[in-house]
Design a protein around this motif. Sequence first.
Motif, PDB file in Angstrom:
ATOM      1  N   LYS A   1       0.842  -1.197   0.000  1.00  0.00           N
ATOM      2  CA  LYS A   1       0.000   0.000   0.000  1.00  0.00           C
ATOM      3  C   LYS A   1       0.883   1.256   0.000  1.00  0.00           C
ATOM      4  O   LYS A   1       1.683   1.406  -0.894  1.00  0.00           O
ATOM      5  CB  LYS A   1      -0.958  -0.045   1.188  1.00  0.00           C
ATOM      6  CG  LYS A   1      -1.630  -1.420   1.378  1.00  0.00           C
ATOM      7  CD  LYS A   1      -2.527  -1.845   0.209  1.00  0.00           C
ATOM      8  CE  LYS A   1      -2.925  -3.307   0.240  1.00  0.00           C
ATOM      9  NZ  LYS A   1      -3.537  -3.775   1.481  1.00  0.00           N
ATOM     10  N   PHE A   2       0.768   2.128   1.005  1.00  0.00           N
ATOM     11  CA  PHE A   2       1.475   3.410   0.939  1.00  0.00           C
ATOM     12  C   PHE A   2       3.001   3.293   0.970  1.00  0.00           C
ATOM     13  O   PHE A   2       3.690   4.191   0.512  1.00  0.00           O
ATOM     14  CB  PHE A   2       1.058   4.301   2.109  1.00  0.00           C
ATOM     15  CG  PHE A   2      -0.348   4.813   2.026  1.00  0.00           C
ATOM     16  CD1 PHE A   2      -0.758   5.630   0.985  1.00  0.00           C
ATOM     17  CD2 PHE A   2      -1.273   4.474   3.009  1.00  0.00           C
ATOM     18  CE1 PHE A   2      -2.049   6.122   0.911  1.00  0.00           C
ATOM     19  CE2 PHE A   2      -2.573   4.960   2.951  1.00  0.00           C
ATOM     20  CZ  PHE A   2      -2.962   5.785   1.907  1.00  0.00           C
ATOM     21  N   LEU A   3       3.554   2.244   1.587  1.00  0.00           N
ATOM     22  CA  LEU A   3       5.021   2.184   1.694  1.00  0.00           C
ATOM     23  C   LEU A   3       5.633   2.158   0.301  1.00  0.00           C
ATOM     24  O   LEU A   3       6.524   2.944  -0.019  1.00  0.00           O
ATOM     25  CB  LEU A   3       5.483   0.979   2.519  1.00  0.00           C
ATOM     26  CG  LEU A   3       5.053   0.965   3.993  1.00  0.00           C
ATOM     27  CD1 LEU A   3       5.654  -0.251   4.709  1.00  0.00           C
ATOM     28  CD2 LEU A   3       5.458   2.241   4.723  1.00  0.00           C
ATOM     29  N   GLY A   4       5.148   1.244  -0.552  1.00  0.00           N
ATOM     30  CA  GLY A   4       5.567   1.258  -1.950  1.00  0.00           C
ATOM     31  C   GLY A   4       4.914   2.438  -2.654  1.00  0.00           C
ATOM     32  O   GLY A   4       5.570   3.224  -3.323  1.00  0.00           O
TER      33      GLY A   4
ATOM     34  N   ILE B   1     -11.591   3.535  -5.788  1.00  0.00           N
ATOM     35  CA  ILE B   1     -12.928   3.440  -5.189  1.00  0.00           C
ATOM     36  C   ILE B   1     -13.427   2.003  -5.286  1.00  0.00           C
ATOM     37  O   ILE B   1     -13.083   1.292  -6.231  1.00  0.00           O
ATOM     38  CB  ILE B   1     -13.914   4.405  -5.906  1.00  0.00           C
ATOM     39  CG1 ILE B   1     -15.257   4.466  -5.146  1.00  0.00           C
ATOM     40  CG2 ILE B   1     -14.140   3.998  -7.365  1.00  0.00           C
ATOM     41  CD1 ILE B   1     -16.114   5.650  -5.541  1.00  0.00           C
ATOM     42  N   ILE B   2     -14.196   1.590  -4.304  1.00  0.00           N
ATOM     43  CA  ILE B   2     -14.868   0.306  -4.415  1.00  0.00           C
ATOM     44  C   ILE B   2     -16.197   0.368  -3.649  1.00  0.00           C
ATOM     45  O   ILE B   2     -16.317   1.100  -2.660  1.00  0.00           O
ATOM     46  CB  ILE B   2     -13.970  -0.859  -3.939  1.00  0.00           C
ATOM     47  CG1 ILE B   2     -14.478  -2.193  -4.500  1.00  0.00           C
ATOM     48  CG2 ILE B   2     -13.874  -0.911  -2.418  1.00  0.00           C
ATOM     49  CD1 ILE B   2     -13.408  -3.265  -4.571  1.00  0.00           C
TER      50      ILE B   2
ATOM     51  N   ALA C   1      -9.676  -3.295  -6.348  1.00  0.00           N
ATOM     52  CA  ALA C   1      -9.524  -3.783  -4.979  1.00  0.00           C
ATOM     53  C   ALA C   1      -8.114  -3.547  -4.469  1.00  0.00           C
ATOM     54  O   ALA C   1      -7.321  -4.467  -4.351  1.00  0.00           O
ATOM     55  CB  ALA C   1      -9.866  -5.275  -4.923  1.00  0.00           C
ATOM     56  N   ASN C   2      -7.774  -2.297  -4.202  1.00  0.00           N
ATOM     57  CA  ASN C   2      -6.488  -1.991  -3.574  1.00  0.00           C
ATOM     58  C   ASN C   2      -6.652  -0.649  -2.884  1.00  0.00           C
ATOM     59  O   ASN C   2      -7.679   0.032  -3.043  1.00  0.00           O
ATOM     60  CB  ASN C   2      -5.368  -1.922  -4.634  1.00  0.00           C
ATOM     61  CG  ASN C   2      -3.988  -1.833  -3.991  1.00  0.00           C
ATOM     62  OD1 ASN C   2      -3.779  -2.270  -2.857  1.00  0.00           O
ATOM     63  ND2 ASN C   2      -3.037  -1.267  -4.713  1.00  0.00           N
ATOM     64  N   VAL C   3      -5.674  -0.289  -2.077  1.00  0.00           N
ATOM     65  CA  VAL C   3      -5.667   1.023  -1.421  1.00  0.00           C
ATOM     66  C   VAL C   3      -4.225   1.510  -1.348  1.00  0.00           C
ATOM     67  O   VAL C   3      -3.295   0.749  -1.580  1.00  0.00           O
ATOM     68  CB  VAL C   3      -6.244   0.950   0.021  1.00  0.00           C
ATOM     69  CG1 VAL C   3      -7.735   0.702   0.016  1.00  0.00           C
ATOM     70  CG2 VAL C   3      -5.520  -0.095   0.859  1.00  0.00           C
TER      71      VAL C   3
END
Length: 430
Positions: free
Chosen positions: A210-213, A381-382, A372-374
């Motif tokens: 997620k945010f780290l990458g 959006i999902i 399907a990711n954040v």
Amino acid sequence: MKINRKLGFETKMVHAGHTPDSQTGSRAVPIYQTTSYVFNDADHAARLFELNQDGHIYTRISNPTTAVFEERIAALEGAVGAVAVSSGMAAQMAVFMTLLQPGDQIVASSHLYGGSVVQLSHLLKKMNISVRFVDPSSLENWEAAITPQTKALYGETIGNPSGSILDIENVSALGKRKGIPLIVDNTFATPFLCRPFEFGASLVVSSATKFLGGHGNSIGGVVLDSGKFDFSGFPAVADASPAFHDLKFLEKFGKLGFLAKLRSEMVRDVGFCISPVNSFLLIQGLETLSLRMERHVQNAKKVASFLENHKKVAYVNYAGLKSSPYHDLCRKYLPLGPGAIFSFGLKSSNGKDVRDMGKTLISRLKIFSHLANVGDVHSLIIHPASTTHQQLSDQELRDAGIGPEVIRLSIGLETIDDLLWDLEQALEAA
Ligand SMILES: *Cc1c(COP(=O)(O)O)cnc(C)c1O
């Protein structure tokens, strides 16, 4: 880097774990795309295998590029060490399988990533490890669920879809009184927004995907140890390891004993290893983490306020809003803001079904990606009720905390006016 000074977060983000090597001078961290490493001589090989010397043997166990990623994330979280693994799910599993044995129990927040709920309630059950889920918002719930079998407390810094904030300091203090470590999934916050070890957490896991990458191109996970929890009462960690001629990891490696055991059992023996290329890409992500998170939060705050004031929106679950019941906890644990992933509820107008409104909203969006990711630079959006949870009835969805009106957003780095325009035109159509 040997500098006699306490370095700032951003300096560690760019430098921790790497100095250019004297042979090539490469400023960027090289990708060591190799499976294995030549030994100096037979004695050197034996020492490596006995764990009597640091060094690399085989990339399933460790790799120089991955080692930089591990040292860097450990520096950012304030951990004594880190082990990188193939995914966030693998990171959690590696912790549970290192720490626990059959008959043990986990008390976990019910506000968890869906995959974690499945892992905890179904996969661990096969190993006779049980879980009790609690509404994380009251400390009494945690305390009441603890039994003599409880060996781990588990929660996420920022829970979903409620947007709840884990009271890390008080839950970890409760754990300490009972001799139980608190494990925090810090994926949604990242160490830039919250460092759970500073509030007493014992172990941290994160999906680096997620945010780290940050760029939505690599799956990875990390396990981090505060170095402060005494695992000697946990037989799974403390007992002699027959796989290593009865080595006791805690005695040999001290504060790094838990991670050393996790590396040898989970990474070496199960094969939860990460690819060196993914480690490289995740390092690239870490180098701009603070800049991205600042903008993610800035955009998310604006989108959350916009939605809160929109006539087709019933509620917004973002702890950065004053209306959130978690606003005070957010100011304590996430003073820079509660990240950029949150849910909101659609309000039915003219008797329209909120499920249909959700579908229309998503189909009309032009900038947000439906997936399907954040935690990506792209806004995502999902609509759980028409996708991940579509088999459930309205009642079942409500029991899971996911009503048919719930929409989850992950706000990216696009121009804020474009994001607001996109949401406005799609809400208009819904
Ligand atoms: C994505 C995610 C995970 C699982 O991580 P993967 O890298 O997809 O295996 C775990 N926890 C949270 C909060 C997540 O968002």
